[in-house]
Structure formats: structure tokens, C-alpha cells
Write a protein that holds these residues in place. Structure first.
Motif, short mmCIF file in Angstrom:
data_model
loop_
_atom_site.label_atom_id
_atom_site.label_comp_id
_atom_site.label_asym_id
_atom_site.label_seq_id
_atom_site.Cartn_x
_atom_site.Cartn_y
_atom_site.Cartn_z
N MET A 44 0.84 -1.17 0.00
CA MET A 44 0.00 0.00 0.00
C MET A 44 0.89 1.24 0.00
SD MET A 44 -3.04 1.25 2.58
CE MET A 44 -2.20 1.07 4.10
N ILE A 45 0.52 2.19 -0.83
CA ILE A 45 1.25 3.45 -0.92
C ILE A 45 0.56 4.48 -0.04
CG2 ILE A 45 1.95 5.35 -2.42
CD1 ILE A 45 1.98 3.33 -4.72
N GLU A 46 1.32 5.15 0.77
CA GLU A 46 0.77 6.18 1.63
C GLU A 46 1.15 7.54 1.08
OE1 GLU A 46 1.49 7.70 6.12
OE2 GLU A 46 1.23 5.54 5.85
N VAL A 47 0.14 8.38 0.91
CA VAL A 47 0.37 9.73 0.41
C VAL A 47 -0.01 10.70 1.52
CG1 VAL A 47 -0.29 11.44 -1.31
CG2 VAL A 47 -0.17 9.02 -1.95
N LYS A 48 0.91 11.55 1.88
CA LYS A 48 0.64 12.53 2.92
C LYS A 48 0.45 13.90 2.27
CE LYS A 48 3.03 10.15 6.60
NZ LYS A 48 3.94 10.26 7.73
N VAL A 49 -0.64 14.53 2.64
CA VAL A 49 -0.94 15.86 2.13
C VAL A 49 -1.05 16.79 3.33
CG1 VAL A 49 -2.58 17.26 0.83
CG2 VAL A 49 -2.22 14.86 0.21
N PRO A 50 -0.16 17.76 3.39
CA PRO A 50 -0.21 18.67 4.54
C PRO A 50 -1.44 19.59 4.46
CG PRO A 50 1.45 19.41 2.99
CD PRO A 50 0.91 18.11 2.47
N VAL A 51 -2.35 19.41 5.41
CA VAL A 51 -3.55 20.23 5.49
C VAL A 51 -3.68 20.70 6.93
CG1 VAL A 51 -6.05 20.31 5.18
CG2 VAL A 51 -4.67 18.86 3.68
N SER A 52 -3.79 21.98 7.09
CA SER A 52 -3.90 22.51 8.45
C SER A 52 -5.35 22.45 8.92
CB SER A 52 -3.41 23.95 8.50
OG SER A 52 -4.34 24.81 7.87
N SER A 53 -5.54 22.51 10.22
CA SER A 53 -6.90 22.53 10.76
C SER A 53 -7.64 23.78 10.29
CB SER A 53 -6.88 22.44 12.28
OG SER A 53 -6.11 23.48 12.83
N ASP A 54 -6.92 24.88 10.12
CA ASP A 54 -7.55 26.11 9.61
C ASP A 54 -8.07 25.90 8.20
OD1 ASP A 54 -7.09 27.51 11.96
OD2 ASP A 54 -5.21 28.41 11.24
N ASP A 55 -7.32 25.18 7.37
CA ASP A 55 -7.78 24.88 6.00
C ASP A 55 -9.06 24.06 6.03
OD1 ASP A 55 -5.59 26.20 4.91
OD2 ASP A 55 -4.41 24.36 4.65
N ILE A 56 -9.11 23.09 6.91
CA ILE A 56 -10.29 22.24 7.02
C ILE A 56 -11.49 23.06 7.50
CG2 ILE A 56 -11.31 20.27 8.25
CD1 ILE A 56 -8.43 19.07 8.29
N ILE A 57 -11.28 23.88 8.49
CA ILE A 57 -12.37 24.71 9.02
C ILE A 57 -12.91 25.64 7.93
CG2 ILE A 57 -12.90 26.62 10.62
CD1 ILE A 57 -10.90 25.18 12.58
N GLU A 58 -12.04 26.26 7.18
CA GLU A 58 -12.48 27.16 6.11
C GLU A 58 -13.25 26.40 5.04
OE1 GLU A 58 -12.58 30.50 5.85
OE2 GLU A 58 -11.92 30.34 7.94
N ALA A 59 -12.79 25.19 4.70
CA ALA A 59 -13.49 24.39 3.70
C ALA A 59 -14.89 24.00 4.18
CB ALA A 59 -12.67 23.14 3.37
N VAL A 60 -14.99 23.63 5.45
CA VAL A 60 -16.29 23.24 6.01
C VAL A 60 -17.22 24.45 6.05
CG1 VAL A 60 -17.47 22.41 8.09
CG2 VAL A 60 -15.38 21.28 7.30
N LYS A 61 -16.72 25.62 6.38
CA LYS A 61 -17.53 26.84 6.41
C LYS A 61 -18.12 27.16 5.05
CE LYS A 61 -15.36 29.40 10.19
NZ LYS A 61 -14.54 30.61 10.49
N LYS A 62 -17.41 26.81 3.99
CA LYS A 62 -17.85 27.12 2.63
C LYS A 62 -18.88 26.11 2.10
CE LYS A 62 -13.60 29.51 1.39
NZ LYS A 62 -12.37 29.48 0.58
N MET A 63 -19.06 25.02 2.80
CA MET A 63 -20.01 23.99 2.36
C MET A 63 -21.44 24.46 2.55
SD MET A 63 -18.49 20.52 4.02
CE MET A 63 -16.92 19.84 3.55
N LYS A 64 -22.31 23.95 1.69
CA LYS A 64 -23.75 24.17 1.88
C LYS A 64 -24.17 23.35 3.09
CE LYS A 64 -24.60 24.95 -2.97
NZ LYS A 64 -25.19 24.45 -4.19
N LYS A 65 -25.30 23.72 3.69
CA LYS A 65 -25.73 23.07 4.92
C LYS A 65 -25.80 21.55 4.79
CE LYS A 65 -29.29 22.91 8.41
NZ LYS A 65 -30.59 23.33 8.88
N HIS A 66 -26.44 21.05 3.73
CA HIS A 66 -26.57 19.59 3.59
C HIS A 66 -25.22 18.91 3.37
CE1 HIS A 66 -26.66 20.70 -0.68
NE2 HIS A 66 -26.25 19.47 -0.92
#
Length: 65
Positions: free
Chosen positions: A1-23
Motif C-alpha cells: 500500500m502506498i501512503e500519500v501525505k498531504v499537509p492540510v492545516s486545521s484552519d484549512d479544514i475549518i475554512e473548507a467546512v464553512k464554505k459547504m452548503k448546509k446539507h
């Protein structure tokens, strides 16, 4: 199995979630809970089983005044 690591900060995740529609946000949160909680998955299975068996109550039955 190949493991790919993508550096994503918690701030990036929070901003992405904020931009999502409610559903989309609700679906994301449910998926996150499902991936991290076997108890949550079991509760969903039990609820679906109860629903299919007709063992449910209406809102009025539960919240009568």
C-alpha cells in the motif's frame, strides 16, 4: 500500500467546512463521526432496523403537551 501525505492545516479544514452548503456540511460531519465512532455506526444500524420494523413514534407522540 502506498501512503500519500498531504499537509492540510486545521484552519484549512475549518475554512473548507464553512464554505459547504448546509446539507454538505451535515453529510461531512456524519461521515466523520462514522469513520471515528463504531458506536455511532451501530446506533445508525439499530435506528434503521427499528424504522424498518415500524417501531417508531411520531413527533406528537413524544412531545405531547
Amino acid at each position: 500500500m502506498i501512503e500519500v501525505k498531504v499537509p492540510v492545516s486545521s484552519d484549512d479544514i475549518i475554512e473548507a467546512v464553512k464554505k459547504m452548503k448546509k446539507h454538505e456540511r451535515e453529510s461531512f460531519i456524519e461521515d466523520l463521526l462514522a469513520m471515528t465512532s463504531p458506536d455511532y455506526l451501530q446506533s445508525i444500524k439499530e435506528a434503521r432496523s427499528e424504522y424498518k420494523a415500524g417501531r417508531t413514534k411520531s413527533h406528537k407522540e413524544i412531545f405531547v403537551e
